[in-house]
Write a protein that holds these residues in place. Structure first.
Motif, mmCIF file in Angstrom:
data_model
loop_
_atom_site.group_PDB
_atom_site.id
_atom_site.type_symbol
_atom_site.label_atom_id
_atom_site.label_comp_id
_atom_site.label_asym_id
_atom_site.label_seq_id
_atom_site.Cartn_x
_atom_site.Cartn_y
_atom_site.Cartn_z
ATOM 1 N N UNK A 26 0.952 -1.241 0.003
ATOM 2 C CA UNK A 26 -0.050 0.037 -0.039
ATOM 3 C C UNK A 26 0.803 1.066 -0.202
ATOM 4 N N UNK A 27 0.807 2.158 -0.988
ATOM 5 C CA UNK A 27 1.482 3.294 -0.990
ATOM 6 C C UNK A 27 0.838 4.519 -0.559
ATOM 7 N N UNK A 28 -0.403 4.510 -0.717
ATOM 8 C CA UNK A 28 -1.001 5.883 0.125
ATOM 9 C C UNK A 28 -1.693 5.052 1.354
ATOM 10 N N UNK A 29 -1.293 6.161 2.570
ATOM 11 C CA UNK A 29 -1.936 5.719 3.647
ATOM 12 C C UNK A 29 -3.323 5.737 3.718
ATOM 13 N N UNK A 30 -4.189 4.818 4.393
ATOM 14 C CA UNK A 30 -5.484 5.072 4.609
ATOM 15 C C UNK A 30 -5.896 5.998 5.457
ATOM 16 N N UNK A 31 -7.026 6.911 4.955
ATOM 17 C CA UNK A 31 -7.445 7.882 5.751
ATOM 18 C C UNK A 31 -8.559 7.439 6.648
ATOM 19 N N UNK A 32 -8.063 7.641 8.119
ATOM 20 C CA UNK A 32 -9.102 7.296 8.865
ATOM 21 C C UNK A 32 -9.593 8.323 9.711
ATOM 22 N N UNK A 33 -10.793 8.596 10.094
ATOM 23 C CA UNK A 33 -11.691 9.694 10.724
ATOM 24 C C UNK A 33 -11.974 8.987 11.976
ATOM 25 N N UNK A 34 -11.416 9.582 13.144
ATOM 26 C CA UNK A 34 -11.903 9.079 14.497
ATOM 27 C C UNK A 34 -13.030 10.119 14.734
ATOM 28 N N UNK A 35 -14.284 9.583 15.333
ATOM 29 C CA UNK A 35 -15.257 10.037 15.652
ATOM 30 C C UNK A 35 -15.383 10.206 17.082
ATOM 31 N N UNK A 36 -15.307 11.095 17.610
ATOM 32 C CA UNK A 36 -15.322 11.349 19.239
ATOM 33 C C UNK A 36 -16.819 11.795 19.478
ATOM 34 N N UNK B 263 -6.039 6.751 22.315
ATOM 35 C CA UNK B 263 -6.123 6.066 21.095
ATOM 36 C C UNK B 263 -5.537 6.835 20.027
ATOM 37 N N UNK B 264 -5.673 8.124 19.967
ATOM 38 C CA UNK B 264 -4.965 8.731 18.758
ATOM 39 C C UNK B 264 -3.454 8.623 18.972
ATOM 40 N N UNK B 265 -2.768 8.751 20.122
ATOM 41 C CA UNK B 265 -1.456 8.279 20.211
ATOM 42 C C UNK B 265 -1.123 6.685 19.582
ATOM 43 N N UNK B 266 -1.979 5.784 20.031
ATOM 44 C CA UNK B 266 -1.881 4.490 19.285
ATOM 45 C C UNK B 266 -1.870 4.617 17.941
ATOM 46 N N UNK B 267 -3.108 5.086 17.242
ATOM 47 C CA UNK B 267 -3.209 4.931 15.948
ATOM 48 C C UNK B 267 -2.059 5.880 15.072
ATOM 49 N N UNK B 268 -1.834 6.871 15.745
ATOM 50 C CA UNK B 268 -0.819 7.880 14.827
ATOM 51 C C UNK B 268 0.703 7.061 14.760
ATOM 52 N N UNK B 269 0.820 6.206 15.603
ATOM 53 C CA UNK B 269 2.118 5.440 15.362
ATOM 54 C C UNK B 269 2.012 4.522 14.300
ATOM 55 N N UNK B 270 0.876 4.049 13.744
ATOM 56 C CA UNK B 270 0.684 3.081 12.700
ATOM 57 C C UNK B 270 0.573 3.846 11.344
ATOM 58 N N UNK B 271 1.970 3.757 10.505
ATOM 59 C CA UNK B 271 2.060 4.459 9.261
ATOM 60 C C UNK B 271 0.968 4.002 8.269
ATOM 61 N N UNK B 272 0.025 3.074 8.542
ATOM 62 C CA UNK B 272 -0.776 2.549 7.740
ATOM 63 C C UNK B 272 -2.020 3.639 7.614
ATOM 64 N N UNK B 273 -1.955 4.352 8.409
ATOM 65 C CA UNK B 273 -3.081 5.545 8.481
ATOM 66 C C UNK B 273 -2.710 7.152 8.391
ATOM 67 N N UNK B 274 -3.518 7.631 7.839
ATOM 68 C CA UNK B 274 -3.471 9.110 7.955
ATOM 69 C C UNK B 274 -4.772 9.485 8.812
ATOM 70 N N UNK B 275 -4.585 10.151 9.886
ATOM 71 C CA UNK B 275 -5.645 10.287 11.052
ATOM 72 C C UNK B 275 -6.086 11.502 10.943
ATOM 73 N N UNK B 276 -7.266 11.829 11.258
ATOM 74 C CA UNK B 276 -7.981 13.068 11.716
ATOM 75 C C UNK B 276 -9.155 12.766 12.640
ATOM 76 N N UNK B 277 -9.683 13.837 13.323
ATOM 77 C CA UNK B 277 -10.554 13.723 14.236
ATOM 78 C C UNK B 277 -11.526 14.544 14.228
ATOM 79 N N UNK B 278 -12.987 13.887 14.303
ATOM 80 C CA UNK B 278 -14.352 14.712 14.169
ATOM 81 C C UNK B 278 -14.865 14.627 15.533
#
Length: 186
Positions: free
Chosen positions: A1-11, A27-42
């Motif tokens: 996988x070349x492009x990270x997966x866009x993950x939206x975390x909904x609080x 959780x955000x500290x955990x997921x942001x350590x994973x290069x598979x994801x580009x993570x945002x927060x809603x």
């Protein structure tokens, strides 16, 4: 996988003096350590979605953000054996933007750890054509599960988080490829 997966975390919780930020930051500290994801927060406390489901520029922006996502994680409390109304409003505000995308859950609460809310949410997300991953992160007696720095020693939750993220990445990658090859017929 070349492009990270866009993950939206909904609080989900919007209550005053909510515990959600503690769980979300962990959780955000955990997921942001994973290069598979580009993570945002809603964070729904900062997302003005009308309960009457009317259209607005904020609703359009919310839907655009959902459309750009490959996957979601809902961080939810349990209130009165159910999930927050704010989360139901969020699900009802969009339609096609959710379809053929995976979702995982991080729940917290008292004795049940929010699991009753998650079981109800699995029914809701199935109806809007989402894929609910099997693994769930759950914090029972949540206020006791975290230290003053927002860290947890709950090994089951840490392990579940790793498993959930692997499942979420697999589904998100698979469904992103499928949607690109053949749009979901919903």
């Amino acid at each position: 996988m070349t492009t990270p997966l866009r993950l939206e975390v909904i609080v989900a919780s919007v209550r005053p003096e909510r515990f959600a930020p503690v769980v979300a930051e962990w959780f955000l500290r955990t997921v942001r350590a994973d290069s598979a994801f580009d993570t945002g927060v809603i964070d729904l406390i900062d997302t003005p979605l009308p309960v009457d489901l009317t259209e607005s520029p904020q609703v359009e922006a919310f839907r655009a953000r959902l459309a750009a996502a490959d996957a979601f994680v809902a961080i939810t409390s349990e209130y009165n054996h159910g999930y927050p109304a704010s989360l139901k409003t969020a699900f009802d505000t969009a339609k096609h933007e959710w379809r053929a995308k995976p979702i995982g859950f991080v729940s917290y609460g008292g004795l049940s750890g929010g699991l009753r809310a998650v079981e109800q949410l699995r029914q809701v997300v199935a109806e809007i054509h989402m894929v609910s991953v099997r693994e769930t992160v759950s914090f029972h007696q949540a206020k006791r599960a975290f230290d003053a720095a927002g860290e947890t020693r709950d090994g089951a939750a840490v392990d579940a988080s790793a498993r959930m993220l692997r499942q979420l990445a697999w589904w998100a990658s698979t469904l992103r490829t499928a949607r690109a090859a053949d749009p979901y017929p919903g």
